[in-house]
Design a protein around this motif. Sequence first.
Motif, mmCIF file in Angstrom:
data_model
loop_
_atom_site.group_PDB
_atom_site.id
_atom_site.type_symbol
_atom_site.label_atom_id
_atom_site.label_comp_id
_atom_site.label_asym_id
_atom_site.label_seq_id
_atom_site.Cartn_x
_atom_site.Cartn_y
_atom_site.Cartn_z
ATOM 1 N N UNK A 70 0.820 -1.211 0.000
ATOM 2 C CA UNK A 70 0.000 0.000 0.000
ATOM 3 C C UNK A 70 0.856 1.264 0.000
ATOM 4 N N UNK A 71 2.009 1.174 0.655
ATOM 5 C CA UNK A 71 2.903 2.327 0.676
ATOM 6 C C UNK A 71 3.444 2.603 -0.722
ATOM 7 N N UNK A 72 3.772 1.531 -1.454
ATOM 8 C CA UNK A 72 4.226 1.675 -2.834
ATOM 9 C C UNK A 72 3.152 2.295 -3.716
ATOM 10 N N UNK A 73 1.907 1.863 -3.519
ATOM 11 C CA UNK A 73 0.788 2.443 -4.277
ATOM 12 C C UNK A 73 0.609 3.917 -3.944
ATOM 13 N N UNK A 74 0.827 4.266 -2.670
ATOM 14 C CA UNK A 74 0.714 5.660 -2.264
ATOM 15 C C UNK A 74 1.761 6.524 -2.962
ATOM 16 N N UNK A 75 2.989 6.037 -3.016
ATOM 17 C CA UNK A 75 4.072 6.783 -3.671
ATOM 18 C C UNK A 75 3.798 6.922 -5.168
ATOM 19 N N UNK A 76 3.318 5.855 -5.808
ATOM 20 C CA UNK A 76 2.979 5.909 -7.236
ATOM 21 C C UNK A 76 1.874 6.931 -7.483
ATOM 22 N N UNK A 77 0.880 6.949 -6.579
ATOM 23 C CA UNK A 77 -0.221 7.906 -6.694
ATOM 24 C C UNK A 77 0.285 9.339 -6.613
ATOM 25 N N UNK A 78 1.199 9.596 -5.658
ATOM 26 C CA UNK A 78 1.782 10.933 -5.520
ATOM 27 C C UNK A 78 2.515 11.324 -6.803
ATOM 28 N N UNK A 136 7.368 16.843 -0.593
ATOM 29 C CA UNK A 136 8.471 16.566 0.332
ATOM 30 C C UNK A 136 8.005 15.662 1.473
ATOM 31 N N UNK A 137 6.863 16.015 2.078
ATOM 32 C CA UNK A 137 6.349 15.238 3.213
ATOM 33 C C UNK A 137 6.031 13.800 2.809
ATOM 34 N N UNK A 138 5.300 13.625 1.694
ATOM 35 C CA UNK A 138 4.842 12.286 1.329
ATOM 36 C C UNK A 138 5.947 11.423 0.741
ATOM 37 N N UNK A 139 6.859 12.018 -0.021
ATOM 38 C CA UNK A 139 7.972 11.222 -0.526
ATOM 39 C C UNK A 139 8.876 10.771 0.630
ATOM 40 N N UNK A 140 9.080 11.664 1.598
ATOM 41 C CA UNK A 140 9.870 11.278 2.774
ATOM 42 C C UNK A 140 9.166 10.153 3.529
ATOM 43 N N UNK A 141 7.851 10.272 3.669
ATOM 44 C CA UNK A 141 7.099 9.245 4.372
ATOM 45 C C UNK A 141 7.207 7.913 3.640
ATOM 46 N N UNK A 142 7.103 7.948 2.311
ATOM 47 C CA UNK A 142 7.239 6.732 1.520
ATOM 48 C C UNK A 142 8.605 6.095 1.703
ATOM 49 N N UNK A 143 9.664 6.915 1.633
ATOM 50 C CA UNK A 143 11.026 6.404 1.818
ATOM 51 C C UNK A 143 11.206 5.812 3.212
ATOM 52 N N UNK A 144 10.773 6.565 4.218
ATOM 53 C CA UNK A 144 10.965 6.115 5.598
ATOM 54 C C UNK A 144 10.125 4.879 5.896
ATOM 55 N N UNK A 145 8.908 4.841 5.351
ATOM 56 C CA UNK A 145 8.051 3.680 5.566
ATOM 57 C C UNK A 145 8.635 2.422 4.952
ATOM 58 N N UNK A 146 9.175 2.532 3.734
ATOM 59 C CA UNK A 146 9.823 1.389 3.086
ATOM 60 C C UNK A 146 11.043 0.956 3.872
ATOM 61 N N UNK A 147 11.831 1.916 4.348
ATOM 62 C CA UNK A 147 13.039 1.592 5.134
ATOM 63 C C UNK A 147 12.659 0.858 6.409
ATOM 64 N N UNK A 148 11.608 1.307 7.081
ATOM 65 C CA UNK A 148 11.184 0.660 8.310
ATOM 66 C C UNK A 148 10.622 -0.739 8.052
ATOM 67 N N UNK A 149 9.977 -0.908 6.895
ATOM 68 C CA UNK A 149 9.439 -2.227 6.574
ATOM 69 C C UNK A 149 10.544 -3.248 6.353
#
Length: 200
Positions: A2-10, A187-200
Amino acid sequence: MYLGLMVITIALSNLQHMMIDMEYLNQENWFRKIYFPIHWFILPFFYLHVRAVLKKRGLFVKEWACLFGPVSLIFVAHFCHFIVKSQQIGISNMPDYNEKDFLMYSNLMSFVFNGVLIFICYRLLNFEERSDTKMSQRKLKDILWYRSFIKITVGTLSFGTISVLLIIRVGIDTSFVVYPFFLIVSIVLYYMGYEGVRRS
């Protein structure tokens, strides 16, 4: 996922705005004037990601409908708006997404919809923290991080809401508020996507 889909959507939403604002699409282009409200998908995917992180059960049909029903309705509304307006005044005379028209009000509705989803995510995280007495340190850190991200998102949504209200009520130049808003969101959402993937 879902995080990947969110980043693609952005990325798709930003690409659409770039193609319009940098005049890659001219005034007669139907894709420019129909304006697909892709950004409506961002927070639903974030909500699904939070549920997945917390290992919650799958959604019932009614929950899926509540999550993606408004998104589907707004896509239909955009399409109907395009059909009616293009027949009335022609495609080239139709307003862009950042002009005072239905599309601007649609953006305002998206902030309300996303605000509701953010509130639900926040309550979900709080409930998980209170109910799980044997929570691991890592999961607790994840919950605290997501809550911090939600607070930043609330600030971003508030800025977007104020920006749209200024455009609608005061008639302020859109370039003063729209571009800074898109920059902050990216900036906020791309950072969130990166950080979320890193944490996963």
